[in-house]
Design an enzyme around this catalytic site. Structure first.
Site, PDB file in Angstrom:
ATOM      1  N   ASN A 114       0.799  -1.271   0.005  1.00 25.38           N
ATOM      2  CA  ASN A 114       0.036   0.003   0.028  1.00 25.38           C
ATOM      3  C   ASN A 114       0.793   1.423  -0.216  1.00 25.38           C
ATOM      4  O   ASN A 114       2.165   1.139   0.052  1.00 25.38           O
ATOM      5  CB  ASN A 114      -1.063  -0.060   1.338  1.00 25.38           C
ATOM      6  CG  ASN A 114      -0.073   0.033   2.444  1.00 25.38           C
ATOM      7  OD1 ASN A 114       0.343   0.919   2.814  1.00 25.38           O
ATOM      8  ND2 ASN A 114      -0.525  -1.075   3.229  1.00 25.38           N
ATOM      9  N   ASP A 158      -4.607  -6.047   5.311  1.00 26.06           N
ATOM     10  CA  ASP A 158      -5.369  -6.733   5.959  1.00 26.06           C
ATOM     11  C   ASP A 158      -5.512  -8.158   5.666  1.00 26.06           C
ATOM     12  O   ASP A 158      -6.175  -8.977   6.419  1.00 26.06           O
ATOM     13  CB  ASP A 158      -7.132  -6.111   5.810  1.00 26.06           C
ATOM     14  CG  ASP A 158      -7.239  -4.818   6.535  1.00 26.06           C
ATOM     15  OD1 ASP A 158      -6.583  -4.554   7.550  1.00 26.06           O
ATOM     16  OD2 ASP A 158      -7.918  -3.807   5.824  1.00 26.06           O
ATOM     17  N   LYS A 192       8.126 -18.164  -9.250  1.00 25.29           N
ATOM     18  CA  LYS A 192       7.689 -17.224  -9.986  1.00 25.29           C
ATOM     19  C   LYS A 192       6.349 -17.675 -10.865  1.00 25.29           C
ATOM     20  O   LYS A 192       6.563 -18.568 -11.710  1.00 25.29           O
ATOM     21  CB  LYS A 192       8.681 -16.565 -10.820  1.00 25.29           C
ATOM     22  CG  LYS A 192       8.019 -15.317 -11.748  1.00 25.29           C
ATOM     23  CD  LYS A 192       9.345 -14.589 -12.369  1.00 25.29           C
ATOM     24  CE  LYS A 192       8.616 -13.789 -13.216  1.00 25.29           C
ATOM     25  NZ  LYS A 192       9.000 -13.459 -14.462  1.00 25.29           N
ATOM     26  N   ILE A 235      -2.838  -6.419  14.731  1.00 21.78           N
ATOM     27  CA  ILE A 235      -1.563  -6.356  15.473  1.00 21.78           C
ATOM     28  C   ILE A 235      -2.332  -5.206  16.700  1.00 21.78           C
ATOM     29  O   ILE A 235      -2.069  -5.719  18.075  1.00 21.78           O
ATOM     30  CB  ILE A 235      -0.472  -5.569  15.101  1.00 21.78           C
ATOM     31  CG1 ILE A 235      -0.125  -6.421  13.797  1.00 21.78           C
ATOM     32  CG2 ILE A 235       0.495  -5.125  15.966  1.00 21.78           C
ATOM     33  CD1 ILE A 235       0.978  -6.186  12.891  1.00 21.78           C
ATOM     34  N   LYS A 238     -14.120   1.923  15.851  1.00 27.59           N
ATOM     35  CA  LYS A 238     -12.983   0.869  15.469  1.00 27.59           C
ATOM     36  C   LYS A 238     -12.344   0.885  16.926  1.00 27.59           C
ATOM     37  O   LYS A 238     -11.856   0.080  17.360  1.00 27.59           O
ATOM     38  CB  LYS A 238     -12.133   1.796  14.464  1.00 27.59           C
ATOM     39  CG  LYS A 238     -10.706   1.217  13.936  1.00 27.59           C
ATOM     40  CD  LYS A 238     -10.119   1.875  12.723  1.00 27.59           C
ATOM     41  CE  LYS A 238     -10.957   1.537  11.582  1.00 27.59           C
ATOM     42  NZ  LYS A 238     -10.367   2.219  10.326  1.00 27.59           N
ATOM     43  N   LYS A 277     -11.476  -2.713  18.662  1.00 26.48           N
ATOM     44  CA  LYS A 277     -10.070  -3.268  18.441  1.00 26.48           C
ATOM     45  C   LYS A 277      -9.791  -2.956  20.057  1.00 26.48           C
ATOM     46  O   LYS A 277      -8.506  -3.462  20.571  1.00 26.48           O
ATOM     47  CB  LYS A 277      -9.111  -2.159  17.766  1.00 26.48           C
ATOM     48  CG  LYS A 277      -9.491  -2.161  16.397  1.00 26.48           C
ATOM     49  CD  LYS A 277      -8.554  -2.145  15.380  1.00 26.48           C
ATOM     50  CE  LYS A 277      -8.785  -2.105  14.158  1.00 26.48           C
ATOM     51  NZ  LYS A 277      -7.796  -2.481  13.020  1.00 26.48           N
TER      52      LYS A 277
END
Ligand code: CTP
Length: 284
Positions: free
Chosen positions: A92, A160, A170, A189, A221, A225
């Site tokens: 990302n 995620d 490959k 985490i 959230k 969490k």
């Protein structure tokens, strides 16, 4: 510590501002400049801070320069890379700037700081023990091995999902079909650290990267969490936050919501380190 004084045009020039950002990232403190009339007849920011202000800033710095000494801090930063095959991965756009700046800010205040970093182009922050990892699962293992800690700040943009079974060789084009990637969920985490039985850090802080309904999603959230604070931020592409230099933070805790003005990621890190210091001091 530097007390700059220069003409307003020099001060506001993009090159000067870029150099200042580099110095701030390296931990240099600035006093001023102040705004006002200048010897050259112009007006604006660039006047040297008054000698008393400089003297106060220096004495404040040395009076309480290590308020977190004796504390252990754990910070996650950067993206994770989730391999597809030996040469390809899913990643990302996280730069790691915010997490690295937080680790540096905590270490500057005396905390024994471990930074668990995914792949970034940033140098390891001075005075911080940095552990380099690639995947979310490696990041979790490195975090668990860094416990116990008093403070955990999860700033990493953890993937995620990972590819369920990484190819050992490959992947090759075969001319007729394209590969389908089956995904598996990665460990969370932040949620894992928040739920750690005996060694839960006393203050667990996460980020809430949202693109809509920022506060409502971040509140949910925080509860989901089990962390103490969430630093919610809007990462819609038009804000330039993800991978950029600035951040606009809303700090959500059991006490409510604090809205911080837009500031550089280095300033966010310093403000957070100060909030943490105040919180731990008040909790004693
Ligand atoms: N986080 C984590 N491990 C994961 C996913 C996220 O530690 N596997 C942490 C991030 O470091 C951040 C917080 O959880 O502190 C929220 O991350 P974010 O990407 O905003 O949320 P997600 O958990 O991915 O939830 P959603 O995709 O539903 O927004």
């Amino acid at each position: 510590m530097v007390a700059p004084a220069m003409n307003v045009r020099m001060w506001t020039h993009a090159a000067t501002q870029a150099n200042l950002a580099t110095l701030r990232e390296r931990g240099v403190h600035f006093v001023g400049p102040n705004e006002g009339d200048m010897a050259c007849g112009e007006f604006g920011p660039g006047r040297m801070a008054e000698p008393d202000e400089i003297a106060d800033a220096v004495s404040d710095f040395f009076e309480d320069s290590a308020p977190l000494s004796g504390r252990r801090a754990l910070v996650t930063s950067g993206p994770t890379h989730e391999p597809i095959d030996p040469v390809r991965y899913i990643a990302n756009r996280s730069s790691g700037r915010q997490g690295h700046a937080i680790a540096a800010a905590l270490a500057r205040r005396g905390a024994l700081t471990t930074l668990v970093s995914g792949p970034t182009h940033l140098p390891d922050p001075a005075g911080v023990q940095t552990i380099h990892v690639e995947t979310a699962r490696d990041m979790l293992a490195a975090c668990e091995s860094a416990l116990p800690a008093d403070i955990a700040v999860c700033a990493a943009a953890v993937a995620d999902w990972r590819v369920a079974s990484q190819a050992n060789e490959k992947l090759k084009k075969n001319g007729s079909s394209v590969p389908t990637l089956e995904m598996a969920e990665n460990p969370d985490i932040l949620a894992t650290l928040s739920a750690t039985a005996n060694t839960r850090p006393g203050l667990v802080i996460g980020f809430g990267a949202e693109t809509e309904n920022v506060i409502a999603h971040a509140k949910a959230k925080r509860e989901r969490k089990g962390c103490d604070w969430i630093l919610a931020n809007d990462v819609s592409p038009e804000t330039g936050t993800f991978g950029g230099a600035d951040n606009t933070i809303h700090l959500l805790s059991a006490a409510g919501v604090e809205n911080w003005p837009t500031m550089s990621k280095v300033d966010v890190a310093n403000r957070l380190a100060e909030r943490i210091t105040k919180h731990l001091g008040a909790a004693e």
